[in-house]
Design a protein around this motif. Structure first.
Motif, mmCIF file in Angstrom:
data_model
loop_
_atom_site.group_PDB
_atom_site.id
_atom_site.type_symbol
_atom_site.label_atom_id
_atom_site.label_comp_id
_atom_site.label_asym_id
_atom_site.label_seq_id
_atom_site.Cartn_x
_atom_site.Cartn_y
_atom_site.Cartn_z
ATOM 1 N N LEU A 51 -13.549 5.053 51.380
ATOM 2 C CA LEU A 51 -13.646 3.497 52.242
ATOM 3 C C LEU A 51 -15.034 2.936 51.927
ATOM 4 N N ARG A 52 -16.253 3.116 51.415
ATOM 5 C CA ARG A 52 -17.112 2.552 51.310
ATOM 6 C C ARG A 52 -16.884 2.156 49.999
ATOM 7 N N ALA A 53 -16.992 2.918 48.940
ATOM 8 C CA ALA A 53 -16.482 2.537 47.572
ATOM 9 C C ALA A 53 -15.675 1.031 47.626
ATOM 10 N N VAL A 54 -14.323 1.513 48.221
ATOM 11 C CA VAL A 54 -13.201 0.455 48.240
ATOM 12 C C VAL A 54 -14.308 -1.197 48.681
ATOM 13 N N GLU A 55 -14.928 -0.979 49.634
ATOM 14 C CA GLU A 55 -15.259 -1.833 50.367
ATOM 15 C C GLU A 55 -16.315 -3.160 49.458
ATOM 16 N N GLY A 56 -16.488 -1.922 48.074
ATOM 17 C CA GLY A 56 -17.617 -2.757 47.527
ATOM 18 C C GLY A 56 -17.152 -3.407 46.066
ATOM 19 N N ARG A 57 -15.660 -3.391 46.363
ATOM 20 C CA ARG A 57 -15.147 -4.280 45.645
ATOM 21 C C ARG A 57 -15.641 -6.085 45.808
ATOM 22 N N ASP A 58 -15.206 -7.314 44.654
ATOM 23 C CA ASP A 58 -15.297 -8.405 45.376
ATOM 24 C C ASP A 58 -14.513 -8.380 45.869
ATOM 25 N N LEU A 59 -13.008 -8.248 45.840
ATOM 26 C CA LEU A 59 -11.692 -8.314 46.210
ATOM 27 C C LEU A 59 -11.294 -6.776 46.393
ATOM 28 N N VAL A 60 -10.408 -6.434 47.593
ATOM 29 C CA VAL A 60 -9.718 -4.703 47.303
ATOM 30 C C VAL A 60 -8.057 -6.083 46.733
ATOM 31 N N ASP A 61 -8.038 -4.075 46.016
ATOM 32 C CA ASP A 61 -6.328 -4.480 45.988
ATOM 33 C C ASP A 61 -6.165 -3.052 44.949
ATOM 34 N N GLU A 62 -6.365 -2.655 46.044
ATOM 35 C CA GLU A 62 -6.850 -0.676 45.116
ATOM 36 C C GLU A 62 -5.717 0.033 46.452
ATOM 37 N N LEU A 63 -5.191 1.435 45.305
ATOM 38 C CA LEU A 63 -4.464 2.429 45.442
ATOM 39 C C LEU A 63 -5.383 3.438 46.280
ATOM 40 N N VAL A 64 -5.407 3.398 47.507
ATOM 41 C CA VAL A 64 -5.962 4.555 48.239
ATOM 42 C C VAL A 64 -5.780 5.876 48.451
ATOM 43 N N SER A 65 -6.289 6.908 48.432
ATOM 44 C CA SER A 65 -5.537 7.996 49.126
ATOM 45 C C SER A 65 -4.904 8.200 50.130
ATOM 46 N N PRO A 66 -4.168 9.385 49.795
ATOM 47 C CA PRO A 66 -3.108 9.221 51.073
ATOM 48 C C PRO A 66 -3.484 9.881 52.522
ATOM 49 N N VAL A 67 -4.644 10.089 52.439
ATOM 50 C CA VAL A 67 -5.673 10.737 53.878
ATOM 51 C C VAL A 67 -6.225 9.518 54.210
ATOM 52 N N LEU A 68 -6.843 8.410 53.147
ATOM 53 C CA LEU A 68 -7.505 7.413 53.218
ATOM 54 C C LEU A 68 -6.256 6.196 53.748
ATOM 55 N N ALA A 69 -5.312 6.489 53.219
ATOM 56 C CA ALA A 69 -3.972 4.987 53.880
ATOM 57 C C ALA A 69 -3.491 5.442 55.695
ATOM 58 N N ARG A 70 -3.500 6.952 55.681
ATOM 59 C CA ARG A 70 -2.944 7.320 57.336
ATOM 60 C C ARG A 70 -3.578 6.535 57.641
ATOM 61 N N LEU A 71 -5.005 6.884 58.379
ATOM 62 C CA LEU A 71 -5.838 6.266 58.559
ATOM 63 C C LEU A 71 -6.509 4.710 58.836
ATOM 64 N N LEU A 72 -5.684 3.951 57.081
ATOM 65 C CA LEU A 72 -5.631 3.220 58.009
ATOM 66 C C LEU A 72 -4.589 2.371 58.329
ATOM 67 N N ALA A 73 -3.899 2.768 57.729
ATOM 68 C CA ALA A 73 -2.191 1.923 58.709
ATOM 69 C C ALA A 73 -2.261 2.686 59.999
ATOM 70 N N ASP A 74 -3.097 3.342 60.791
ATOM 71 C CA ASP A 74 -2.976 3.678 62.467
ATOM 72 C C ASP A 74 -3.475 3.137 62.512
ATOM 73 N N ALA A 75 -5.033 2.648 61.715
ATOM 74 C CA ALA A 75 -5.987 1.557 62.847
ATOM 75 C C ALA A 75 -5.113 -0.028 62.203
ATOM 76 N N ILE A 76 -4.419 0.178 61.422
ATOM 77 C CA ILE A 76 -3.968 -1.453 61.035
ATOM 78 C C ILE A 76 -2.421 -1.548 62.478
ATOM 79 N N ASP A 77 -1.888 -0.254 62.615
ATOM 80 C CA ASP A 77 -1.248 -0.608 63.521
ATOM 81 C C ASP A 77 -1.480 -0.864 64.826
ATOM 82 N N ALA A 78 -2.303 0.005 65.556
ATOM 83 C CA ALA A 78 -3.342 -0.694 66.274
ATOM 84 C C ALA A 78 -3.835 -1.962 66.469
#
Length: 300
Positions: A51-78
């Motif tokens: 996640l830290r590496a993803v944040e370092g992009r000028d504009l995030v448009d990234e295919l992330v790992s299944p585990v990170l996708a799960r964690l982010l999906a829960d956070a966005i749903d929250a």
């Protein structure tokens, strides 16, 4: 007879309790592997976390790992289900208040994004430049859910398991007769109560008692109110909520801390089983909160 094991994890404690002691070693091995994946995905204390590496992009448009996708999906749903009372894009503000990053460091940052600016579709994360994520409100609970689901589906595990990550609880499989007996209490000296957690159930607690620091002349806790980007009020010492998933339970408990005095009505309207301990140690519960276990069950 159940068996348990515990170990330090993320400045707190992880614990597994299994119905069949013969399955404890396999459960512990799976827990170690799963939680290592979670740490690789989103640890706020590791510069090499995905996640830290993803944040370092000028504009995030990234295919992330299944585990990170799960964690982010829960956070966005929250964020979605609380209309932004729980917002995973507050990493910059937490850092500015001194709750993340190097000790003693304050970042002069401006909050430039909210959860509404973030999308996640089929594992592809899109977010504006400068966004700083913090999954503290849901990450540990999501990890408990992920681990419980893997334990439930693992062919080596045939009986019930209870996962606890810093007190965020998720049951998997068939538990002991009568359900898991849970002591709902945020440390010694705090008001407590024992309840049953049934198969597949979850329980999470949000607290203002820990992770506190001085901000100017005032001591504050780490839960921020996204509406004004400062610490939420100290109305509640703790809020505990039950749910079908740990992520859902922790979403409700965090939102309740943010809402302050409005929390009991908000929880009641949504049918959330909840127990709130006020600053003066008064205990309030919603109508759907489980009935406390009788003394003969608690101590027998």
């Amino acid at each position: 007879m159940t068996a348990r094991t515990s170990w330090p994890l993320w400045s707190t404690t992880a614990e597994l309790i299994v119905v069949d002691p013969a399955e404890l070693a396999a459960a512990r091995d799976l827990a170690g592997a799963t939680l290592a994946e979670v740490e690789d995905a989103c640890s706020r204390h590791r510069d090499d976390a995905e996640l830290r590496a993803v944040e370092g992009r000028d504009l995030v448009d990234e295919l992330v790992s299944p585990v990170l996708a799960r964690l982010l999906a829960d956070a966005i749903d929250a964020a979605r289900c609380t209309d932004g009372l729980v917002d995973p894009t507050l990493g910059d503000r937490l850092e500015a208040h001194g709750f993340t990053g190097a000790p003693g460091v304050r970042s002069a940052v401006v909050h430039r994004a909210t959860w509404r600016d973030v999308t996640l579709r089929e594992g592809r994360l899109t977010a504006p430049a400068g966004v700083r994520f913090d999954l503290g409100a849901t990450g540990k609970a999501s990890a408990a859910d992920l681990l419980a689901e893997r334990l439930r589906d693992d062919p080596r595990i045939h009986h019930g398991v209870l996962v606890s990550l810093g007190g965020d609880l998720r049951a998997a499989g068939t538990g002991p007769g009568g359900g898991w007996q849970i002591d709902v209490r945020d440390g010694a000296g705090e008001p407590g109560q024992q309840v049953r957690l049934h198969d597949g159930g979850a329980l999470a607690t949000s607290s203002t008692l820990h992770r506190r620091r001085l901000l100017g002349e005032h001591e504050v806790h780490h839960i921020l109110d996204p509406r004004h980007l400062g610490p939420a009020p100290d109305t509640w010492r703790t809020v505990s909520c039950a749910g079908t998933t740990c992520a859902a339970a922790n979403t409700a408990s965090t939102a309740a801390i943010v809402l302050g005095e409005d929390a009991p009505d908000w929880l009641e309207r949504r049918g959330v089983p909840a127990r709130l301990v006020a600053a003066d140690r008064r205990v309030l519960t919603t109508s759907s909160w489980p009935t406390p276990l009788p003394a003969e069950v608690r101590h027998g």
